[in-house]
Design a protein around this motif. Structure first.
Motif, PDB file in Angstrom:
ATOM      1  N   ASP A 105       0.677  -1.173  -0.011  1.00  0.00           N
ATOM      2  CA  ASP A 105      -0.088   0.011   0.111  1.00  0.00           C
ATOM      3  C   ASP A 105       0.927   0.870  -0.079  1.00  0.00           C
ATOM      4  N   VAL A 106       1.812   1.223   0.926  1.00  0.00           N
ATOM      5  CA  VAL A 106       2.621   2.269   0.887  1.00  0.00           C
ATOM      6  C   VAL A 106       3.527   2.555  -0.459  1.00  0.00           C
ATOM      7  N   ARG A 108       2.159   1.681  -3.316  1.00  0.00           N
ATOM      8  CA  ARG A 108       1.355   2.328  -4.436  1.00  0.00           C
ATOM      9  C   ARG A 108       1.361   3.679  -4.171  1.00  0.00           C
ATOM     10  N   ARG A 109       0.887   4.082  -2.932  1.00  0.00           N
ATOM     11  CA  ARG A 109       0.817   5.426  -2.781  1.00  0.00           C
ATOM     12  C   ARG A 109       2.127   6.368  -2.888  1.00  0.00           C
ATOM     13  N   THR A 110       3.432   5.891  -2.881  1.00  0.00           N
ATOM     14  CA  THR A 110       4.385   6.451  -3.139  1.00  0.00           C
ATOM     15  C   THR A 110       4.467   6.760  -4.536  1.00  0.00           C
ATOM     16  N   GLY A 112       2.265   7.119  -6.664  1.00  0.00           N
ATOM     17  CA  GLY A 112       1.278   8.066  -7.167  1.00  0.00           C
ATOM     18  C   GLY A 112       1.846   9.450  -6.712  1.00  0.00           C
ATOM     19  N   ALA A 113       2.463   9.570  -5.415  1.00  0.00           N
ATOM     20  CA  ALA A 113       2.905  10.866  -4.837  1.00  0.00           C
ATOM     21  C   ALA A 113       4.266  11.372  -5.854  1.00  0.00           C
ATOM     22  N   ALA A 242      -2.007   8.825 -11.251  1.00  0.00           N
ATOM     23  CA  ALA A 242      -1.598   9.109  -9.922  1.00  0.00           C
ATOM     24  C   ALA A 242      -2.445   9.240  -8.689  1.00  0.00           C
ATOM     25  N   ASN A 244      -5.590   8.114  -8.711  1.00  0.00           N
ATOM     26  CA  ASN A 244      -6.118   6.944  -8.463  1.00  0.00           C
ATOM     27  C   ASN A 244      -5.531   5.970  -7.371  1.00  0.00           C
ATOM     28  N   LEU A 245      -4.031   6.105  -7.681  1.00  0.00           N
ATOM     29  CA  LEU A 245      -2.905   5.332  -6.635  1.00  0.00           C
ATOM     30  C   LEU A 245      -2.946   5.739  -5.481  1.00  0.00           C
ATOM     31  N   LEU A 246      -3.255   7.110  -5.354  1.00  0.00           N
ATOM     32  CA  LEU A 246      -3.134   7.816  -3.895  1.00  0.00           C
ATOM     33  C   LEU A 246      -4.588   7.534  -3.150  1.00  0.00           C
ATOM     34  N   LEU A 247      -5.614   7.388  -3.777  1.00  0.00           N
ATOM     35  CA  LEU A 247      -6.732   7.519  -3.121  1.00  0.00           C
ATOM     36  C   LEU A 247      -7.572   6.098  -3.177  1.00  0.00           C
TER      37      LEU A 247
END
Length: 248
Positions: A105-106, A108-110, A112-113, A242, A244-247
């Motif tokens: 999860d981290v 994926r969000r990384t 996106g960020a 990006a 989508n990956l963050l949310l």
């Protein structure tokens, strides 16, 4: 009877539509517009686990790299590659440590960020100086880190070369040789941290012909693309991927 590779067997038909598009975009990006590599990284992480997506996209990128260095073999500026190599390797090492210690999860969000941050940087690319040692270390380190964790090293490299006023063919030749070198260096690291495995290779074997098709298309349209419009479309796609990956 041999069991199918887990990663290949675990991709639904909708996911296959996405990864085939990704393979096409990877090939096209290597011989035409590199910004599509960011789209490929974002799309792949939406349909398969983020760490697995990094390994799978890496193999696809190397396939495209080999075609690109042959296509633009006469246009590379090897001096620039030499200046960037050490900071890039440091960035790759930091990225490898990051991969080992974060959850999916981290991860994926990384991704996106990172993509969103690079989009923001792109707004000021004409004002950013690249003719200093600090800039070389900064851009090189960022390219190494982002290419290791998200296969998204193209934008920092593009910003660096655009700031250095590279013309189109010199730009394409230098990025082709640079990322072929970096991606080949990343490969044993990716194997070591477990994001490239036999099932990743099986997925690559299915998608490699699509990458080659993308490189063929890219070479034929690069001289006829409205660069400004295409960059705007790529920016929109990257921003959507990006977010989508963050949310998620």
């Amino acid at each position: 009877m041999l069991e199918p590779a887990p990663l290949v067997a675990g991709v639904p038909w909708t996911g296959w539509a996405v990864v085939v598009l990704v393979a096409l975009l990877v090939g096209f990006s290597k011989t035409a517009l590199g910004g599509l590599g960011m789209v490929a990284a974002a799309l792949t992480a939406l349909v398969i686990p983020a760490k697995d997506s990094t390994g799978a996209v890496l193999l696809l990128l190397i396939t495209g790299d080999l075609v690109a260095i042959w296509a633009y073999r006469k246009h590379a500026d090897l001096r620039v590659i030499g200046r960037l190599l050490v900071p890039v390797l440091c960035g790759v090492a930091l990225g490898a440590v990051f991969l080992v210690h974060v959850s999916d999860d981290v991860m994926r969000r990384t991704i996106g960020a990172i993509l969103l941050a690079l989009l923001v940087l792109n707004v000021w690319r004409d004002r950013l100086r690249t003719d200093t040692r600090v800039a070389t270390v900064g851009y090189g380190g960022l390219a190494g880190f982002t290419t290791m964790v998200a296969n998204a090293g193209g934008p920092p490299m593009s910003l660096y070369l655009l700031g250095s006023r590279f013309e189109k063919w010199r730009f394409l030749g230098t990025t082709a040789w640079f990322f072929c070198t970096v991606n080949l260096i990343k490969l044993p690291v990716a194997v070591g941290v477990g994001i490239v495995r036999l099932d990743t290779v099986a997925l690559w074997a299915v998608l490699a012909p699509v990458v080659l098709l993308g490189t063929w298309v890219g070479r034929r349209v690069i001289g006829h693309v409205d660069q400004r419009l295409f960059e705007r479309l790529v920016t929109v796609m990257v921003a959507v991927g990006a977010l989508n990956l963050l949310l998620l």
